[in-house]
Design a protein around this motif. Structure first.
Motif, PDB file in Angstrom:
ATOM      1  N   GLN A 114      71.782 -62.918  49.564  1.00 16.49           N
ATOM      2  CA  GLN A 114      71.099 -61.695  48.748  1.00 16.49           C
ATOM      3  C   GLN A 114      71.029 -62.037  47.232  1.00 16.49           C
ATOM      4  OE1 GLN A 114      70.524 -58.217  49.922  1.00 16.49           O
ATOM      5  NE2 GLN A 114      70.248 -59.761  51.871  1.00 16.49           N
ATOM      6  N   PRO A 115      70.364 -61.724  46.527  1.00 20.42           N
ATOM      7  CA  PRO A 115      70.026 -62.186  45.155  1.00 20.42           C
ATOM      8  C   PRO A 115      70.945 -61.233  44.152  1.00 20.42           C
ATOM      9  CG  PRO A 115      68.067 -60.824  45.786  1.00 20.42           C
ATOM     10  CD  PRO A 115      68.942 -61.165  47.130  1.00 20.42           C
ATOM     11  N   ASN A 116      71.388 -61.594  42.996  1.00 15.85           N
ATOM     12  CA  ASN A 116      72.181 -60.783  41.879  1.00 15.85           C
ATOM     13  C   ASN A 116      73.392 -60.150  42.708  1.00 15.85           C
ATOM     14  OD1 ASN A 116      69.982 -61.490  40.233  1.00 15.85           O
ATOM     15  ND2 ASN A 116      68.771 -59.814  41.231  1.00 15.85           N
TER      16      ASN A 116
ATOM     17  N   VAL B 173      73.449 -53.403  51.769  1.00 16.87           N
ATOM     18  CA  VAL B 173      73.823 -53.868  50.686  1.00 16.87           C
ATOM     19  C   VAL B 173      72.470 -53.870  49.685  1.00 16.87           C
ATOM     20  CG1 VAL B 173      74.559 -55.903  49.017  1.00 16.87           C
ATOM     21  CG2 VAL B 173      75.802 -55.139  51.140  1.00 16.87           C
ATOM     22  N   ALA B 174      71.291 -54.496  50.293  1.00 15.92           N
ATOM     23  CA  ALA B 174      70.125 -54.386  49.566  1.00 15.92           C
ATOM     24  C   ALA B 174      69.648 -53.138  49.075  1.00 15.92           C
ATOM     25  CB  ALA B 174      69.081 -55.207  50.443  1.00 15.92           C
ATOM     26  N   LYS B 175      69.918 -51.757  50.120  1.00 15.00           N
ATOM     27  CA  LYS B 175      69.594 -50.571  49.786  1.00 15.00           C
ATOM     28  C   LYS B 175      70.542 -50.145  48.459  1.00 15.00           C
ATOM     29  CE  LYS B 175      69.687 -48.662  53.878  1.00 15.00           C
ATOM     30  NZ  LYS B 175      69.959 -47.596  54.893  1.00 15.00           N
ATOM     31  N   LEU B 176      71.624 -50.705  48.346  1.00 20.91           N
ATOM     32  CA  LEU B 176      72.616 -50.090  47.466  1.00 20.91           C
ATOM     33  C   LEU B 176      72.171 -50.890  46.050  1.00 20.91           C
ATOM     34  CD1 LEU B 176      76.130 -50.451  49.097  1.00 20.91           C
ATOM     35  CD2 LEU B 176      74.867 -48.472  48.255  1.00 20.91           C
ATOM     36  N   ARG B 177      71.785 -52.087  46.302  1.00 21.77           N
ATOM     37  CA  ARG B 177      71.181 -52.773  45.099  1.00 21.77           C
ATOM     38  C   ARG B 177      70.134 -52.215  44.352  1.00 21.77           C
ATOM     39  NH1 ARG B 177      70.424 -57.434  47.207  1.00 21.77           N
ATOM     40  NH2 ARG B 177      68.218 -57.366  46.867  1.00 21.77           N
ATOM     41  N   GLY B 178      69.001 -51.742  45.047  1.00 22.23           N
ATOM     42  CA  GLY B 178      67.747 -51.113  44.767  1.00 22.23           C
ATOM     43  C   GLY B 178      66.700 -52.411  44.426  1.00 22.23           C
ATOM     44  N   PRO B 179      65.940 -51.873  43.940  1.00 19.04           N
ATOM     45  CA  PRO B 179      64.707 -52.718  43.857  1.00 19.04           C
ATOM     46  C   PRO B 179      64.735 -53.588  42.379  1.00 19.04           C
ATOM     47  CG  PRO B 179      63.915 -50.280  43.231  1.00 19.04           C
ATOM     48  CD  PRO B 179      65.281 -50.517  43.750  1.00 19.04           C
TER      49      PRO B 179
END
Length: 153
Positions: A27-29, A147-153
């Protein structure tokens, strides 16, 4: 936190390896911080080499003896991802968004019930249940999507 348990059979059933976390490491960032107790420096070094990820480990914090500092460390995080161990209970009790990786079969089914993602004990905890004995892949895919949803776009 990826491993735990004092009884060998229970530890084998509920623990994971850092190799199994590769979907999350891709996952990035995202900054990764280990909440794992015990000496895990070799595992962290190897995971860093394999996945190109740095996993922060505060060696001066011992969650088994310094509960206040451990709780403060957890409280500073955006999300906790952990197997069913004391880290899960700390994060849940502190109200931190937590993904709990529950093994199959779960010896703690009385605590987490037999199905569902929610628990009445910790509203911030989402249970990700392994449905069969072999493999954690689908659980880590679910965790990565969350986690991707939490991070957002």
């Amino acid at each position: 936190s990826w491993k735990g348990g004092a009884i060998a059979e229970e530890q084998r059933r509920r623990s994971t390896t850092l190799d199994q976390w590769k979907t999350l490491f891709n996952q990035p960032n995202i900054d990764f911080i280990t909440l794992q107790y015990g000496d895990c420096s070799e595992e962290l070094r190897a995971a860093g080499e394999r996945f190109g990820v740095q996993i922060q480990h505060w060696q001066d914090v011992d969650p088994l003896t310094d509960v206040d500092t451990f709780a403060a460390q957890i409280a500073a995080l955006d999300v906790v991802i952990t197997i069913d161990n004391s880290t899960l209970h700390f994060a849940g009790a502190l109200g931190i968004p937590t993904l709990g990786l529950v093994p199959f079969p779960s010896s703690s089914a009385w605590r987490w019930f037999k199905e569902g993602e929610a628990t009445p004990w910790y509203p911030s905890l989402r249970l990700l249940r392994r449905r069969y004995p072999a493999g954690w892949d689908s659980i880590f895919e679910q965790a990565a999507a969350h986690v991707a949803k939490l991070r957002g776009p």
